[in-house]
Scaffold this motif. Structure first.
Motif, mmCIF file in Angstrom:
data_model
loop_
_atom_site.group_PDB
_atom_site.id
_atom_site.type_symbol
_atom_site.label_atom_id
_atom_site.label_comp_id
_atom_site.label_asym_id
_atom_site.label_seq_id
_atom_site.Cartn_x
_atom_site.Cartn_y
_atom_site.Cartn_z
ATOM 1 N N GLY A 1 70.455 82.725 34.557
ATOM 2 C CA GLY A 1 69.039 82.632 34.191
ATOM 3 C C GLY A 1 68.817 81.780 32.878
ATOM 4 N N ILE A 2 67.536 82.012 31.891
ATOM 5 C CA ILE A 2 67.570 81.262 30.947
ATOM 6 C C ILE A 2 68.361 81.600 29.712
ATOM 7 N N ILE A 3 69.221 80.693 29.397
ATOM 8 C CA ILE A 3 70.074 80.959 28.032
ATOM 9 C C ILE A 3 69.030 80.525 26.835
ATOM 10 N N ARG B 1 57.428 86.076 42.590
ATOM 11 C CA ARG B 1 58.348 87.219 42.558
ATOM 12 C C ARG B 1 57.600 88.193 43.689
ATOM 13 N N SER B 2 56.131 88.548 43.356
ATOM 14 C CA SER B 2 55.484 89.577 44.288
ATOM 15 C C SER B 2 55.413 89.036 45.473
ATOM 16 N N ARG B 3 55.439 87.645 45.775
ATOM 17 C CA ARG B 3 55.448 87.287 47.218
ATOM 18 C C ARG B 3 56.630 87.542 47.893
ATOM 19 N N GLY B 4 57.833 87.724 47.127
ATOM 20 C CA GLY B 4 59.069 87.539 47.857
ATOM 21 C C GLY B 4 59.501 86.490 48.358
ATOM 22 N N TRP B 5 59.141 85.250 47.814
ATOM 23 C CA TRP B 5 59.556 84.021 48.487
ATOM 24 C C TRP B 5 61.058 84.045 48.191
ATOM 25 N N LYS B 6 61.685 83.312 48.980
ATOM 26 C CA LYS B 6 63.012 83.083 49.051
ATOM 27 C C LYS B 6 63.235 81.343 49.324
ATOM 28 N N ILE B 7 63.426 80.868 48.564
ATOM 29 C CA ILE B 7 63.734 79.185 48.762
ATOM 30 C C ILE B 7 65.128 78.983 49.092
ATOM 31 N N PRO B 8 65.066 78.396 50.505
ATOM 32 C CA PRO B 8 66.418 78.029 51.047
ATOM 33 C C PRO B 8 67.086 76.574 50.525
ATOM 34 N N LEU B 9 65.965 75.913 49.961
ATOM 35 C CA LEU B 9 66.207 74.311 49.631
ATOM 36 C C LEU B 9 65.452 73.903 48.573
ATOM 37 N N MET B 10 66.380 73.323 47.558
ATOM 38 C CA MET B 10 65.955 72.533 46.364
ATOM 39 C C MET B 10 66.017 71.130 46.452
ATOM 40 N N PHE C 1 65.316 70.214 35.693
ATOM 41 C CA PHE C 1 65.772 70.963 36.740
ATOM 42 C C PHE C 1 66.693 72.227 36.632
ATOM 43 N N ASP C 2 67.374 72.176 35.546
ATOM 44 C CA ASP C 2 68.212 73.251 35.111
ATOM 45 C C ASP C 2 67.265 74.613 34.901
ATOM 46 N N LEU C 3 66.163 74.255 34.209
ATOM 47 C CA LEU C 3 65.125 75.307 33.804
ATOM 48 C C LEU C 3 64.561 75.718 34.995
ATOM 49 N N GLU C 4 64.289 74.855 35.929
ATOM 50 C CA GLU C 4 63.455 75.257 37.050
ATOM 51 C C GLU C 4 64.332 76.095 37.954
ATOM 52 N N TRP C 5 65.625 75.648 38.178
ATOM 53 C CA TRP C 5 66.579 76.880 38.773
ATOM 54 C C TRP C 5 66.620 78.102 38.128
ATOM 55 N N ALA C 6 66.882 78.020 36.609
ATOM 56 C CA ALA C 6 66.916 79.326 36.296
ATOM 57 C C ALA C 6 65.780 80.091 36.029
ATOM 58 N N MET C 7 64.670 79.493 35.986
ATOM 59 C CA MET C 7 63.229 80.378 36.255
ATOM 60 C C MET C 7 63.112 81.070 37.523
ATOM 61 N N LEU C 8 63.460 80.288 38.573
ATOM 62 C CA LEU C 8 63.107 80.750 39.860
ATOM 63 C C LEU C 8 64.373 81.741 40.010
ATOM 64 N N SER D 1 65.514 83.740 37.860
ATOM 65 C CA SER D 1 65.319 84.907 37.326
ATOM 66 C C SER D 1 64.224 85.790 37.715
ATOM 67 N N VAL D 2 63.465 85.409 38.877
ATOM 68 C CA VAL D 2 62.374 85.936 39.582
ATOM 69 C C VAL D 2 62.982 86.083 40.909
ATOM 70 N N GLY D 3 64.289 85.907 41.208
ATOM 71 C CA GLY D 3 64.910 86.414 42.555
ATOM 72 C C GLY D 3 64.229 85.287 43.723
ATOM 73 N N ALA D 4 63.955 84.216 43.505
ATOM 74 C CA ALA D 4 63.339 83.190 44.538
ATOM 75 C C ALA D 4 64.556 82.245 44.965
ATOM 76 N N VAL D 5 65.585 82.041 44.204
ATOM 77 C CA VAL D 5 66.821 81.199 44.512
ATOM 78 C C VAL D 5 68.125 81.976 44.397
ATOM 79 N N GLU D 6 69.109 81.674 44.984
ATOM 80 C CA GLU D 6 70.281 82.380 45.038
ATOM 81 C C GLU D 6 71.477 81.587 45.312
ATOM 82 N N GLN D 7 72.784 81.932 45.166
ATOM 83 C CA GLN D 7 73.679 81.028 45.285
ATOM 84 C C GLN D 7 73.743 80.145 46.669
#
Length: 247
Positions: free
Chosen positions: A220-222, A125-134, A155-162, A164-170
């Motif tokens: 995010g994480i349920i 999160r602090s690095r401001g990473w935006k991941i365009p591809l998973m 994989f669902d957890l990995e998506w949800a964690m990322l 939650s810290v703003g590294a992935v989006e729709q």
């Protein structure tokens, strides 16, 4: 038909083309298998504009994606990945800090932790990473991009964690790499936490999910739906819980 019924039916066909795992043999509930023709699938994936334009990408620790991890290092891309079962969290493979002669070793699960660097969710999160591809392997996937993994929800957890810290989006593109026998034309019903694919790549074709594809989760994480041992066994989940409490 239940998720387990669908998986078992697909795994029966996959058994004919899958490569056994050194630890798990053909127990597809324990690993995502490599398969005959995976190198052709990887070639199709690396020809996609989204891959070519991505300086950083997330790749799951699946057997069928070892060649992708190697090619990504050769292409100068930074790889974010997790250990098997996320038990030791997220790690970064930076080709600028790995000797070229070690790329093949670094692409393996055993080698990755010897040459990669661990990274906390707070650092991502602090690095401001935006991941365009998973990129992920999976157990079964249909033409709408609905995927059923091996049944643990990693994989669902990995998506949800990322998420939650703003590294992935729709707009983050999720690509599933599978054998043709794993692609289904039937309807599959995703649950609220299931992370769907935008693109499905096989040895013979690239399927872009258009019109009617399911949305990727935004919750995010349920926490109430976590399996009992996950919070204790997956360090980034504990970190995310602490971040949420502190905020």
């Amino acid at each position: 038909m239940s998720k387990s019924d669908t998986r078992n039916r697909v795994w029966e066909s996959l058994r004919k083309v899958a490569l056994p795992d050194s630890r798990h043999h053909y127990d597809f509930s324990s690993f995502i298998a490599d398969f005959q023709g995976s190198e052709q699938a990887i070639s199709r994936l690396t020809a996609l504009p989204i891959y070519q334009d991505s300086a950083i990408l997330f790749i799951t620790p699946d057997n069928c994606l070892e060649d992708l991890r190697l090619q990504s290092l050769r292409d100068g891309k930074t790889i974010l990945m997790t250990t098997y079962g996320i038990r030791r969290g997220f790690w970064v493979l930076d080709p600028n800090h790995i000797p070229v002669e070690d790329y093949r070793y670094a692409a393996t699960l055993d080698g990755m932790e010897k040459v990669a660097q661990p990274v906390a969710l707070a650092d991502i999160r602090s690095r401001g990473w935006k991941i365009p591809l998973m990129v992920t392997g999976t157990g079964a996937v249909n033409l709408r991009g609905v995927r059923f993994g091996k049944g643990h929800g990693f994989f669902d957890l990995e998506w949800a964690m990322l998420w939650s810290v703003g590294a992935v989006e729709q707009g983050t593109v999720v690509v599933g790499v599978v054998h043709d026998c794993q692609v289904l034309e039937e309807e599959l019903q995703p649950e609220e936490f299931d992370t769907v694919c935008d693109v499905v790549v096989t040895p013979s074709r690239v399927v872009e999910v258009v019109g009617g594809g399911a949305n990727k989760p935004t919750a995010g994480i349920i926490w109430p739906l976590l399996q009992p041992d996950m919070l204790g066994g997956i360090p980034p989940l504990r970190e995310l819980k602490e971040i949420a409490v502190s905020e």
